[in-house]
Structures are given as C-alpha cells and as structure tokens.
Design a protein around this motif. Structure first.
Motif, PDB file in Angstrom:
ATOM      1  N   HIS A 193      63.868  28.245 107.659  1.00 57.49           N
ATOM      2  CA  HIS A 193      64.345  28.080 109.037  1.00 57.49           C
ATOM      3  C   HIS A 193      65.404  29.128 109.363  1.00 57.49           C
ATOM      4  O   HIS A 193      65.389  29.741 110.432  1.00 57.49           O
ATOM      5  N   VAL A 195      65.792  32.041 107.933  1.00 52.31           N
ATOM      6  CA  VAL A 195      65.181  33.374 107.932  1.00 52.31           C
ATOM      7  C   VAL A 195      64.351  33.614 109.206  1.00 52.31           C
ATOM      8  O   VAL A 195      64.420  34.685 109.815  1.00 52.31           O
ATOM      9  N   ALA A 196      63.605  32.593 109.618  1.00 51.69           N
ATOM     10  CA  ALA A 196      62.820  32.720 110.857  1.00 51.69           C
ATOM     11  C   ALA A 196      63.757  32.913 112.055  1.00 51.69           C
ATOM     12  O   ALA A 196      63.476  33.701 112.961  1.00 51.69           O
ATOM     13  N   SER A 197      64.890  32.228 112.043  1.00 49.13           N
ATOM     14  CA  SER A 197      65.859  32.359 113.143  1.00 49.13           C
ATOM     15  C   SER A 197      66.519  33.742 113.112  1.00 49.13           C
ATOM     16  O   SER A 197      66.737  34.358 114.163  1.00 49.13           O
ATOM     17  N   LEU A 199      65.153  36.417 111.994  1.00 49.56           N
ATOM     18  CA  LEU A 199      64.134  37.354 112.449  1.00 49.56           C
ATOM     19  C   LEU A 199      64.110  37.389 113.980  1.00 49.56           C
ATOM     20  O   LEU A 199      64.092  38.464 114.589  1.00 49.56           O
ATOM     21  N   THR A 219      57.723  33.048 112.884  1.00 49.57           N
ATOM     22  CA  THR A 219      58.941  32.586 113.561  1.00 49.57           C
ATOM     23  C   THR A 219      58.818  31.205 114.193  1.00 49.57           C
ATOM     24  O   THR A 219      59.778  30.718 114.780  1.00 49.57           O
ATOM     25  N   ALA A 222      61.540  28.558 113.997  1.00 51.93           N
ATOM     26  CA  ALA A 222      62.843  28.882 114.588  1.00 51.93           C
ATOM     27  C   ALA A 222      63.044  28.178 115.929  1.00 51.93           C
ATOM     28  O   ALA A 222      64.166  28.072 116.422  1.00 51.93           O
TER      29      ALA A 222
END
Lengths: 280, 280
Positions: A193, A195-197, A199, A219, A222
């Motif tokens: 979560h 890392v997706a945010s 990104l 993503t 996120a």
C-alpha cells in the motif's frame, strides 16, 4: 452457533460490516442481525437494503441483546470499543474484530481483563479499494482467507466459535499470533500500500492519461480510504518501518546498478523478481 | 494500404509479433504475412497456427518481398535490425518497430541515413506479463493506445502509413517526440515495473502464500520477461534514474513521517495518493 435464534451485532457499517451482514443473513437465515453506526443514515440504508433487522447509533440500545459481536471499525477505534462493549454486553458474549492489525488490539483486550465478553482477534483478507456500505457483497468472504490471532489468554470456546463463524462464511482460517500476523500483513499489504501510494505521488498528473492496465493494477490499492490506512500504518509502524528499510536497501542496489550500467546486477534483479512473482 | 496484395514482414515472433500477425490477417485478409525469427521452432509454430503464410530464420530470404516491416524484437536489437533491413529491403519499404523505448532507436535510424527504407518509431501500449507466441491474440491492439514518434527527418508518407496501420488494428494513435515518449513511459511503465520488482524482492518467500488480490495486482507486472526488461531499463536509463530519484524523495518523506509519528504528514500523503489514483 446452535439452532436457537442467535443475535449478531455488527459495529461499523462499511464495506466489511455491510458484507458481513449480508453473509450472515445468507448463512444464518434464522439469526437476527443488528447494526451499530455513528451515522443514522447508514443504519437507515442498511435496514432499507435488508442488511440488518435493526440498528442504532447508540451502543447501549443494541449491545445487550447480542450473542456475538463483530467490530468492523478503523483499527484505532477498536480497543476502546472492546472496553465499551465489555461494560454493557451480557456475560459470555463472544466479540471479534476485523482490524487489519492485531498486536495493538489483542494486547489491549488482554490487558483490559474483560469481565463479560470473550475477545478473539480476526482479520479477513477480504476487501476492496472500493469502500463503503454501498459496495457490500454477500460473497466477500467466500473462498477468502481469515487470520485468527489467539493468545494464551484467549478463551478456547470463544476461539472455536469465531473460527467456526468464518468457516461458515466460506473462508479458510489461519491461526497465528498477533505479532506474527502483523509481520505478515506488513509485507503483503501495508508495504505494498505504501509503495503503490509512493508511485502515485512520484509521477506527473499529465502522464496519468497514458496509464495502461499495468500502471492501473500496480497502483489500484493506493485508492484505499486514507482514514482507514493512516491508523493501520501507525498501528503497524515498527514492522512497516522495518519493511520500508528493507525495500530501501534493494532500491539503492537497483539505482546503483543502473547508474553503473551494470547489466549482470540489473538482470539478476529482474530475473529474481520475475521468478519469485511467478511462484504466486 | 491499397487493395493490391501487400506483404507484411514481422520480425520477432513473441507476444506482440504473434498478435500483430493475427491482427493483420484479420484486418487485411488479402495480405501476405511473413515472419522472421531466430528460432525455426517459432516459424513452424506460427505457420501451423496460421499466423503467417511463410517465414524464415534468415532475413535475406524474406525481406525483399516485404512492403511493410514491423520489428518486434527487444529494444537493444532493433537499431541493428533497422540497418540490416535497409541493406536488403526493396526501395520505399516502410519499417516500424514496437519497442518500449524510442529515443535510442529513432536516433539510430535518423543517424544511419537509411537508403532504402523509411523508418517510423511506434510503441503500442499493449502487452501482458504473459509473453511468447503462445499468448498471441488477434485483438491485442483493439482499443489500445499506440505512440508514434516522428522526428523532422521522418518521411511524411511513411508516417501516414504507420498511423493508418495502427488505426486499422483498432488502436488510437498519439504522436509525440521520441524524447517525450521516453519520459512518459518511464513514469507509467518503467518506474512501476522497477517498483513492483523491488516489492517482490523485499518480502519473505514465506509471506507470499498469504498474498491476496491487492498484492497480486501490485506486483503482477514484475513477472515480465527479464530479457526484455533489462534492455528497456538501460535504454531509458536517464529518465528512469530521474524518476527513481523522485520516488526516493517521496519515500524518505513517508519514512520520516512514520518515524516521527506525524499524523498530518502521513494522512496528507495517503489522501493525495488516493485522490490522484481515483482520477484514472
């Protein structure tokens, strides 16, 4: 879960609470389902959509009739709710929760020396980036995975009840300690979560319109509700910091291999990631 | 693309090359489709599955008959292939490619002062983590998005042919400069690929068995073929290093906010990421 008319109380009517209501109605057609929410609008909606038989915005109005209570609130609210429930519930009531972190919540329950209720921590790995009662689904737990996190203080009968309940809802149950649970979910849920945010936050809005299915998938999580995720991150801070630090080490290696044009390191990294992903 | 019998040559019979063959056969039923691959096994398979009418492992055997050549090879091989094709093709042949980076390839073509062929760079944003001829699909480009990257040196008629071809295959075409293209795809594709791979490499194999749909989606692209991705990363190194550095800055902020227990920063970060993702 005998054949007498059980009363379930669901505290918190979001995606998970609403889906639990639907699933319980389907699997326990004779049971009464009550709902508690701070918003009367949600109670009205849940009644209108036949998710619950009755409900209230006041705990005292619904708690004493319940045999089984499921707390589906943000993780930072759950410890307090367990204490409030314990003051008002009838003796022997089984209480579980669906919080995404377990150590803080289960420790709070263990330390509270609960008088009336038996608390067992749960965490169904079900959910969606689409939150809210509107997206509730009766089959959300079907074929899902639920962590149940007993400690030495957990009442064994209550533990069996909680496990049985999840299984009846179609889930497979995995028992782990609350500490182990938080380590696992930090890796498979909280770090992804974050890392997706990250990104999302590191690309230009203009480039977004060219985003294809790869970017969308990477993503998607996120989009989750920040009001749920902020307390999750803080509750699992130690593990998440450790995992972010680990991520950073691999990150620095990759960045260095690019800067040095080091094909073997770069290829080794991509190969290892690809074959590890293929294992899932 | 008139009604006379055209001959298309597809160089490289992987997922994209194979899907192009299928799509061309469907959209240009009278055309001849030839294939070139280093592996005779692939030529045989492509013939057997009626993807191509004929093919060879030797460029000299198939190139002179082609009116239109599509190069579907890894990005580091494409510049050399353009030169080889130019030596053997008949004058006026239109050549395009499907490489994921464009600056290096288009610059190589521009600098080469091609004698026989007109080269136009393309990059269809289509594909899958499933690679190989076996996964080829006739509709891979239907409703997809294709970058076409002309420069001042690009032949205008060839540019129209290439754009027309992609549109006939169902794609919508966006023209951008090769430099701008590489900046965009670094953000929407190469950085996400790096991040998904980093995520795979920073979690325990043991935790993997608990991976749910969120984790699966976030890391799906990391499964991509490392033999394709290594040259992509190196070809777009400058942009990727810039974007990784940008990612790192946001990363450090997040890590610091967790360490300092800073709710407002953490919430602001999650909120911004969530609402930006909701825009897609």
């Amino acid at each position: 879960m005998t054949s007498k008319r059980r009363t379930f109380l669901i505290i918190g009517l979001g995606l998970i609470g609403g889906s639990l209501a639907l699933a319980l109605r389907r699997k326990f057609p004779r049971a009464r389902i009550l709902g508690l929410s701070r918003e009367s609008r949600k109670i009205a909606l849940a009644k209108k959509r036949r998710l619950i038989h009755g409900g209230s915005t006041k705990l005292s109005r619904v708690v004493s009739g319940a045999d089984f209570i499921l707390i589906c609130s943000p993780v930072d609210v759950i410890p307090k709710l367990i204490l409030n429930v314990d003051r008002l519930a009838k003796p022997g009531t089984v209480v579980t929760d669906v919080g995404s972190t377990k150590k803080e919540i289960v420790q709070a329950a263990d330390r509270a020396r609960l008088k009336r209720v038996h608390f067992v921590g749960s965490h169904p790995l079900a959910g969606s980036h689409l939150t809210g009662l509107e997206h509730a689904r009766a089959d959300l737990f079907q074929d899902s995975f639920v962590f149940v996190t007993p400690t030495r203080k957990t009442d064994r009968k209550a533990l069996r009840s909680v496990s049985f309940l999840w299984k009846r809802l179609g889930a497979s149950v995995q028992m782990v300690s609350p500490e182990k649970h938080d380590q696992i979910v930090s890796q498979i849920s909280h770090l992804p979560h974050a890392v997706a945010s990250l990104l999302m936050q590191s690309i230009d809005s203009k480039a977004l319109r060219f985003a294809g299915s790869g970017f969308r998938d990477t993503t998607r999580i996120a989009q989750g509700d920040p009001r749920l995720w902020e307390p999750i991150f803080l509750s699992n801070k130690a593990n998440l910091i450790r995992d972010l630090t680990r991520f950073k080490k691999v990150f620095e290696k990759l960045l260095a291999s690019l800067k040095r044009n080091s094909r073997p390191v770069l290829r080794g990294f991509l190969k290892a990631a690809s074959s590890k992903r293929a294992q899932i």
